[in-house]
Design an enzyme around this catalytic site. Structure first.
Site, mmCIF file in Angstrom:
data_model
loop_
_atom_site.group_PDB
_atom_site.id
_atom_site.type_symbol
_atom_site.label_atom_id
_atom_site.label_comp_id
_atom_site.label_asym_id
_atom_site.label_seq_id
_atom_site.Cartn_x
_atom_site.Cartn_y
_atom_site.Cartn_z
ATOM 1 N N HIS A 1 5.571 84.021 5.374
ATOM 2 C CA HIS A 1 6.044 83.203 4.260
ATOM 3 C C HIS A 1 5.765 83.903 2.926
ATOM 4 O O HIS A 1 4.748 84.577 2.759
ATOM 5 C CB HIS A 1 5.399 81.816 4.299
ATOM 6 N N ASP B 1 4.700 83.061 0.084
ATOM 7 C CA ASP B 1 3.472 82.809 -0.665
ATOM 8 C C ASP B 1 2.249 83.443 -0.004
ATOM 9 O O ASP B 1 1.129 83.293 -0.500
ATOM 10 C CB ASP B 1 3.254 81.306 -0.878
ATOM 11 N N HIS B 2 2.469 84.181 1.073
ATOM 12 C CA HIS B 2 1.391 84.929 1.721
ATOM 13 C C HIS B 2 1.726 86.419 1.790
ATOM 14 O O HIS B 2 0.856 87.254 1.549
ATOM 15 C CB HIS B 2 1.126 84.374 3.118
ATOM 16 N N HIS C 1 3.242 78.046 13.318
ATOM 17 C CA HIS C 1 3.672 77.900 11.928
ATOM 18 C C HIS C 1 4.770 78.923 11.625
ATOM 19 O O HIS C 1 5.772 78.597 10.988
ATOM 20 C CB HIS C 1 2.484 78.087 10.997
ATOM 21 N N HIS D 1 0.937 85.719 7.870
ATOM 22 C CA HIS D 1 2.279 85.347 8.320
ATOM 23 C C HIS D 1 3.317 85.670 7.252
ATOM 24 O O HIS D 1 2.977 86.093 6.143
ATOM 25 C CB HIS D 1 2.335 83.882 8.721
ATOM 26 N N HIS E 1 -4.776 77.504 2.080
ATOM 27 C CA HIS E 1 -4.421 76.617 0.967
ATOM 28 C C HIS E 1 -5.533 75.612 0.694
ATOM 29 O O HIS E 1 -6.301 75.248 1.602
ATOM 30 C CB HIS E 1 -3.142 75.832 1.272
ATOM 31 N N ASP F 1 -2.114 79.766 7.552
ATOM 32 C CA ASP F 1 -1.557 78.413 7.541
ATOM 33 C C ASP F 1 -1.558 77.786 8.931
ATOM 34 O O ASP F 1 -0.771 76.870 9.209
ATOM 35 C CB ASP F 1 -0.122 78.428 6.991
#
Length: 303
Positions: free
Chosen positions: A102, A104-105, A157, A100, A213, A175
């Protein structure tokens, strides 16, 4: 025996109405506590998965085809770590799998593309993830060496979140689904997350789940609040504490374990104890309840 067999059976999602889902009558209290919660990719699966932690609590992954040594990286937010791991095991990175958008991905996609020429970078259709060269959705298959990686759309998400299902043996859930947990409904509805969990929960019980995570300790604390008599959840919480204290990882989980411990998947499968906690017999309403209750945090003062 018949009741126990039914309780352990997967609830297969096929677009049916809520009333047609089988309610599992507190299956975890009837199933034996596993001897271990450690899981490994079978030798005959044709691939290996290397867990590479990133940032403060992210999991990123190197997925290697054993026959060709071609590899994909999953959500390479810190690409140097994955490149080092690939060099260590003699694998050639050809593909990026982005769950996805975001940061941090997807935030390392452009960087890894500069380091390794010619990469194919996949992401969910309509998600607009950074650096993606090809968007994919339900029905699409990504080839990495001899591996067949099926795309499962799990929007909620983010609008175009996807999961990657490898050789019908393992799935990278980003996530959407965590160990005993669930992603926030940032871009979707309880119905969408319910349907995403129903899809993932319909995979074979021994499917390995690699999540985005390390939230397992907190998730299991909430799971124990929801079902204080669930002995499997209690045992997995103890295993998690020991594993993390020893510097280990709590991935992968399995579909079966999530059915027995996760209040989110157990809401979707309409487990009796979880529905009672939520005060509803509707799986979508129960999913909404557990997500809001966990995020609200008031339960922490009661455990």
């Amino acid at each position: 025996e018949k009741l126990i067999a039914e309780a352990r059976r997967a609830v297969v999602y096929s677009g049916r109405s809520q009333s047609q889902f089988f309610t599992i009558p507190n299956a975890a209290t009837m199933a034996a506590v596993p001897e271990t919660f450690d899981h490994f990719v079978e030798r005959e699966a044709g691939f290996s998965v290397h867990v590479v932690p990133a940032l403060s609590d992210n999991y990123t992954y190197l997925l290697v085809c054993k026959e060709t040594n071609e590899a994909a990286v999953v959500d390479p937010v810190e690409p140097e770590k994955l490149i080092a791991e690939a060099k260590k095991v003699g694998a050639q990175i050809t593909t990026v799998l982005t769950t996805h958008n975001h940061w941090d991905h997807a935030g390392g996609n452009k960087k890894i593309a500069k380091i390794i020429a010619g990469l194919e970078i996949f992401g969910g259709r309509g998600d607009g993830a950074e650096g993606v060269t090809k968007e994919v959705g339900n029905g699409d298959v990504v080839d990495v060496g001899k591996l067949k990686i099926s795309v499962i759309e799990t929007p909620c998400h983010t609008v175009g979140h996807v999961c990657y299902y490898v050789n019908e043996k393992a799935v990278f859930t980003g996530d959407t689904l965590f160990v005993a947990g669930c992603g926030n409904f940032n871009a979707g509805s309880p119905q969408q997350m319910h349907d995403a969990f129903a899809k993932l929960g319909s995979l074979p019980d021994d499917t390995l789940l690699y999540v985005g995570h390390e939230y397992t300790k907190a998730n299991l604390a909430y799971a124990r609040y929801v079902e204080p008599t669930n002995e499997i959840t209690k045992a997995k919480a103890k295993w998690t504490d020991e594993t993390l204290a020893a510097g280990g990882f709590t991935v992968p989980s399995t579909v079966r374990e999530e059915k027995l411990t996760s209040p989110f998947l157990r809401a979707v499968t309409r487990n009796e104890a979880v529905l009672r906690h939520c005060g509803t017999d509707n799986g979508v309403a129960a999913m909404k309840f557990v997500r809001e209750e966990k995020s609200g945090g008031k339960w922490k003062s009661k455990v």
